[in-house]
Design a protein around this motif. Structure first.
Motif, short mmCIF file in Angstrom:
data_model
loop_
_atom_site.label_atom_id
_atom_site.label_comp_id
_atom_site.label_asym_id
_atom_site.label_seq_id
_atom_site.Cartn_x
_atom_site.Cartn_y
_atom_site.Cartn_z
N LYS A 523 0.83 -1.20 0.00
CA LYS A 523 0.00 0.00 0.00
C LYS A 523 0.86 1.25 0.00
O LYS A 523 0.63 2.20 -0.78
CB LYS A 523 -0.94 -0.01 1.21
CG LYS A 523 -1.90 1.18 1.25
CD LYS A 523 -2.85 1.06 2.44
CE LYS A 523 -3.81 2.24 2.46
NZ LYS A 523 -4.75 2.17 3.60
N GLU A 524 1.90 1.28 0.85
CA GLU A 524 2.79 2.43 0.90
C GLU A 524 3.52 2.63 -0.42
O GLU A 524 3.71 3.76 -0.89
CB GLU A 524 3.82 2.26 2.03
CG GLU A 524 3.26 2.54 3.41
CD GLU A 524 4.35 2.50 4.47
OE1 GLU A 524 5.54 2.33 4.10
OE2 GLU A 524 4.02 2.64 5.66
N LEU A 525 3.93 1.52 -1.02
CA LEU A 525 4.64 1.59 -2.28
C LEU A 525 3.79 2.26 -3.36
O LEU A 525 4.25 3.16 -4.07
CB LEU A 525 5.02 0.17 -2.72
CG LEU A 525 5.79 0.02 -4.04
CD1 LEU A 525 7.14 0.71 -3.96
CD2 LEU A 525 5.97 -1.46 -4.36
N ALA A 529 4.20 6.04 -5.12
CA ALA A 529 4.42 6.09 -6.57
C ALA A 529 3.34 6.88 -7.29
O ALA A 529 3.61 7.62 -8.24
CB ALA A 529 4.49 4.67 -7.13
N LEU A 530 2.09 6.76 -6.84
CA LEU A 530 0.98 7.40 -7.55
C LEU A 530 0.72 8.82 -7.08
O LEU A 530 0.31 9.68 -7.87
CB LEU A 530 -0.30 6.56 -7.41
CG LEU A 530 -0.20 5.12 -7.95
CD1 LEU A 530 -1.51 4.37 -7.72
CD2 LEU A 530 0.15 5.11 -9.43
N ASN A 531 0.89 9.06 -5.79
CA ASN A 531 0.75 10.40 -5.22
C ASN A 531 -0.58 11.05 -5.62
O ASN A 531 -0.63 12.14 -6.18
CB ASN A 531 1.93 11.29 -5.68
CG ASN A 531 1.97 12.61 -4.92
OD1 ASN A 531 1.49 12.69 -3.78
ND2 ASN A 531 2.54 13.63 -5.53
N LYS A 532 -1.68 10.34 -5.33
CA LYS A 532 -3.02 10.86 -5.62
C LYS A 532 -3.83 10.86 -4.32
O LYS A 532 -4.35 9.82 -3.90
CB LYS A 532 -3.72 10.00 -6.67
CG LYS A 532 -3.11 10.11 -8.08
CD LYS A 532 -3.89 9.28 -9.08
CE LYS A 532 -3.34 9.46 -10.48
NZ LYS A 532 -3.60 10.79 -11.03
N PRO A 533 -3.96 12.03 -3.67
CA PRO A 533 -4.62 12.10 -2.36
C PRO A 533 -6.07 11.60 -2.38
O PRO A 533 -6.55 11.08 -1.37
CB PRO A 533 -4.56 13.60 -2.02
CG PRO A 533 -3.43 14.14 -2.84
CD PRO A 533 -3.42 13.33 -4.09
N LYS A 534 -6.79 11.77 -3.52
CA LYS A 534 -8.21 11.37 -3.58
C LYS A 534 -8.39 9.90 -3.95
O LYS A 534 -9.52 9.41 -4.00
CB LYS A 534 -8.96 12.24 -4.58
CG LYS A 534 -9.06 13.69 -4.14
CD LYS A 534 -9.97 14.49 -5.08
CE LYS A 534 -10.12 15.92 -4.59
NZ LYS A 534 -11.03 16.70 -5.46
N SER A 600 11.43 -3.60 -4.91
CA SER A 600 11.52 -2.32 -4.22
C SER A 600 12.34 -2.41 -2.94
O SER A 600 12.79 -1.41 -2.40
CB SER A 600 10.11 -1.81 -3.88
OG SER A 600 9.51 -2.64 -2.90
N GLN A 601 12.50 -3.65 -2.46
CA GLN A 601 13.29 -3.85 -1.24
C GLN A 601 14.77 -4.11 -1.54
O GLN A 601 15.54 -4.48 -0.66
CB GLN A 601 12.70 -5.02 -0.44
CG GLN A 601 11.30 -4.73 0.10
CD GLN A 601 10.64 -5.96 0.70
OE1 GLN A 601 11.01 -7.09 0.36
NE2 GLN A 601 9.68 -5.73 1.58
N SER A 617 10.47 0.77 -9.91
CA SER A 617 9.31 0.37 -9.09
C SER A 617 8.18 1.39 -9.21
O SER A 617 7.00 1.04 -9.32
CB SER A 617 9.72 0.22 -7.63
OG SER A 617 10.64 -0.83 -7.47
N THR A 618 8.57 2.66 -9.22
CA THR A 618 7.55 3.71 -9.38
C THR A 618 6.86 3.59 -10.73
O THR A 618 5.64 3.66 -10.84
CB THR A 618 8.20 5.09 -9.24
OG1 THR A 618 8.74 5.22 -7.92
CG2 THR A 618 7.18 6.20 -9.49
N LEU A 619 7.67 3.39 -11.79
CA LEU A 619 7.10 3.23 -13.13
C LEU A 619 6.17 2.03 -13.20
O LEU A 619 5.10 2.07 -13.83
CB LEU A 619 8.22 3.09 -14.16
CG LEU A 619 8.97 4.37 -14.55
CD1 LEU A 619 10.14 4.03 -15.46
CD2 LEU A 619 8.03 5.36 -15.24
N LEU A 620 6.56 0.93 -12.55
CA LEU A 620 5.73 -0.28 -12.59
C LEU A 620 4.42 -0.07 -11.83
O LEU A 620 3.36 -0.54 -12.27
CB LEU A 620 6.50 -1.46 -12.02
CG LEU A 620 7.64 -2.00 -12.91
CD1 LEU A 620 8.48 -3.02 -12.15
CD2 LEU A 620 7.06 -2.63 -14.18
#
Length: 656
Positions: A523-525, A529-534, A600-601, A617-620
């Motif tokens: 969930k944190e990952l 990566a997405l950074n969408k508060p809504k 990611s680890q 990882s962010t791109l994936l």
């Protein structure tokens, strides 16, 4: 030398002028020809009636109406070989405007004949003055010793009645046309008007020696005398260059009102206007209007065909028609006959019913929402396509009594609800099948391609899904919920049933190096990566026999929120924008998600001190989210552009 019998003024009585003002003020000048031909048909029918009553024993001859055009004299004439008129009858029926001879005549002879008198058009003779500057009537009555009579009028209230040189029974009306009305001297124009208004009148109509009307009205025939080809040929004549209809309903009743007609169910195009009628209204085989929206129920407007009734008041206001009791009863009768026909097809030819359902369903659903009587009539034949696989049909064994005793034989198989590999079901049967797993809950799909992943997930766990994917179904779901308040409808992408979640997966094992569960780490990952508060991110392990075949992530749109946005978009007449507030459910059981977490680890550090796997990882994570959005058609133009760019980056990184 012409002998003048009488000169005088046409009598217009106050009590008779009001029907002219209220009912007979024609907006189209071309109506005059319909009225003259209608009166000619009446004259021929009247002669038949007096012959049947025994008052006339002469030769009736072959009935006919003849139209003649004289361009040099600028005249148009309409002749019949009907009952004719005496001088006294001309005075009574022509000079006294608004006196309808049809009603009086029918009252006198109704016991001796079943011939139809058009009647409604009795006043129509005077419509000829809309196009003529002079009108002449030459007539000879059928009565023994009758003298031929000529009536002349120039459109004023003055007339002249004189002897005529006519030698044959019947009537000829000759119009000397006004200069601006000379279009009615063209043969093609007259043919066009006869086809439009008088094509199905029961008397042959001739122009230049050629019959120009069809004469036979199929809707007046007995249904048993018509073949499938007869019905199809009539439809193709009425609506050329259209696909053949799905089925038809033949209306035929004379009590407590008179209605005849044939209504066709057409194949519906996506752009069909369900509020625009295409049913032609007739009165005693005389064309009246191209639509009869006040006469038929609103939900049957897309039907095509013909309705013919002498009991529908004509040339009155629309509001009067809408409030007329007879018209309402006729509308109820038509709706019932349509419902009966659909039930008959469902019972006798289930395959044809199912094949036609994509088009028939629109009528049935729209009718159910707008007419309680119709809804009760068709509720047991309202079907939905389903993911349910129908078992092979078995012929039931039935007991048969013979001379040797009772034996069991195989009877007829129950009708199959599967056609071309697609199965259909009623809501009642669906709820009965699923009551053990999710009582009074309906899973449905309204976009088979966009929601295919969600449907397959439900199917893989034995959950039956209904397809509600016609343009009317977004409203129909709400209607069904009002009709069945105990039943809850859930679109397959609104939420996931507990049976789809694997609660045994070890998502809550705590990683000693991070002191977090695997679900929390995933969930944190994705949040980072997405950074969408809504965006709400949930992590669940989806059940699947093949983990790689299941989706790595799914976008869920809560039912109530989505419906609210759909309604808002409808009221604002806009397309619904993809809602910013939605749920991304990440499937922790999918190998891609598990590999992503492991990657990611990674501990390999870049020169700047960051982990080498962070960027990929962010791109994936973004790519997984994009794929979930794509199945929901949640991309706008900018979103699609970004998806393509990220896809290229991911593929480039993975191929280094």
């Amino acid at each position: 030398m012409t002998t003048i019998l009488e000169q005088g003024n046409i009598s217009i009585h106050t009590e008779n002028i009001f029907p002219i003002i209220k009912k007979w003020l024609y907006s189209d000048h071309e109506i005059f020809l319909r009225e003259l031909i209608s009166n000619a048909v009446d004259a021929i029918q009247k002669l038949r009636m007096v012959s049947h009553s025994g008052e006339y024993s002469g030769d009736l001859g072959d009935p006919l109406i003849e139209i003649k055009i004289d361009k040099d004299a600028k005249t148009l004439s309409v002749s019949d070989n009907g009952i004719g008129m005496t001088a006294d009858e001309v005075k009574k029926y022509i000079n006294q405007v608004a006196f309808s001879s049809a009603e009086e005549f029918v009252e006198k002879y109704k016991a001796s004949s079943d011939q139809q008198i058009i009647g409604h058009f009795g006043l129509g003779f005077y419509s000829s003055f809309m196009v003529a500057k002079h009108v002449r009537i030459d007539t000879l009555s059928y009565k023994d010793g009758a003298q031929p009579v000529r009536w002349d009028c120039d459109g004023s209230t003055e007339f002249q009645l004189s002897e005529s040189d006519r030698t044959t029974r019947g009537t000829t009306i000759t119009l000397t046309l006004q200069d601006e009305e000379e279009e009615y001297l063209e043969t093609a124009r007259i043919q066009q008007l006869v086809r439009k208004y008088c094509d199905f009148m029961p008397v042959p109509i001739y122009l230049d020696g050629e019959q120009i009307n069809r004469q036979k009205a199929p809707w007046k025939e007995s249904p048993s005398s018509l073949t499938k080809d007869d019905y199809l040929e009539f439809y193709r004549y009425l609506y050329p260059f259209q696909e053949d209809p799905l089925l038809w309903v033949h209306l035929n009743t004379d009590y407590p009102f008179v209605v005849n007609g044939i209504l066709y169910f057409p194949k519906l195009r996506p752009d069909v206007d369900v509020t625009k009628g295409q049913i032609k209204l007739f009165c005693n085989q005389v064309f009246v209007s191209d639509n009869c929206e006040e006469v038929i129920p609103r939900f049957l407007m897309p039907l095509r065909g013909v309705i013919d009734s002498s009991d529908i008041p004509l040339n009155v206001s629309r509001s009067f028609l809408q409030n007329d009791r007879t018209v309402r009863r006729i509308a109820d009768y038509i709706a019932k006959k349509v419902g009966d026909r659909l039930k008959e097809l469902y019972r006798d030819d289930r395959e044809a019913y199912i094949r036609s359902w994509q088009d028939l369903g629109t009528f049935v659903k729209f009718g159910s929402m707008n007419d309680d009587k119709f809804k009760k009539q068709v509720e047991d034949i309202l079907i939905f396509r389903t993911t349910y696989q129908e078992p092979p049909a078995e012929k039931p064994a039935v007991e048969v009594q013979t001379a040797e005793g009772d034996v069991w034989e195989s009877g007829a198989a129950a009708p199959s609800n599967t056609v071309d590999g697609k199965t259909y079901t009623t809501l009642k049967d669906y709820l009965e099948r699923v009551k053990e797993r999710h009582e009074n809950r309906v899973f449905y799909c309204n976009d088979e391609s966009g929601q295919a992943t969600y449907v397959e997930l439900h199917k893989s766990q034995g959950l039956e899904v209904l397809f509600l994917d016609s343009f009317i179904d977004s409203h129909f779901v709400s209607f069904l919920e009002r009709e069945y308040p105990e039943v809850r409808f859930s679109r397959v992408d609104s939420e996931l049933d507990d049976t789809l979640i694997d609660k045994d997966q070890a998502n809550d094992i705590i990683d000693p190096t991070t002191n977090k569960t695997r679900s929390e780490q995933i969930k944190e990952l994705f949040e980072k990566a997405l950074n969408k508060p809504k965006l709400t991110i949930r992590t669940e392990a989806l059940k699947s026999d093949n983990a790689e075949a299941a989706p790595p992530a799914m976008v869920l749109l809560p039912e109530s929120l989505r419906r609210l946005q759909e309604m808002t978009a409808l009221l604002q007449q806009q397309e619904m924008a993809f809602p910013e507030e939605h749920i991304l459910l990440v499937n922790t059981a999918h190998p891609l998600v598990q590999n992503l977490l492991s990657r990611s680890q990674g501990t390999i550090l870049q020169p700047d001190g960051s982990a080498a796997s962070d960027d990929l990882s962010t791109l994936l994570c973004q790519h997984i989210y994009d794929l979930a959005l794509m199945s929901q058609k949640g991309f706008d133009a900018e979103g699609m552009k970004a998806f393509v760019e990220r896809s290229n980056q991911v593929l480039t990184r993975l191929t280094r």
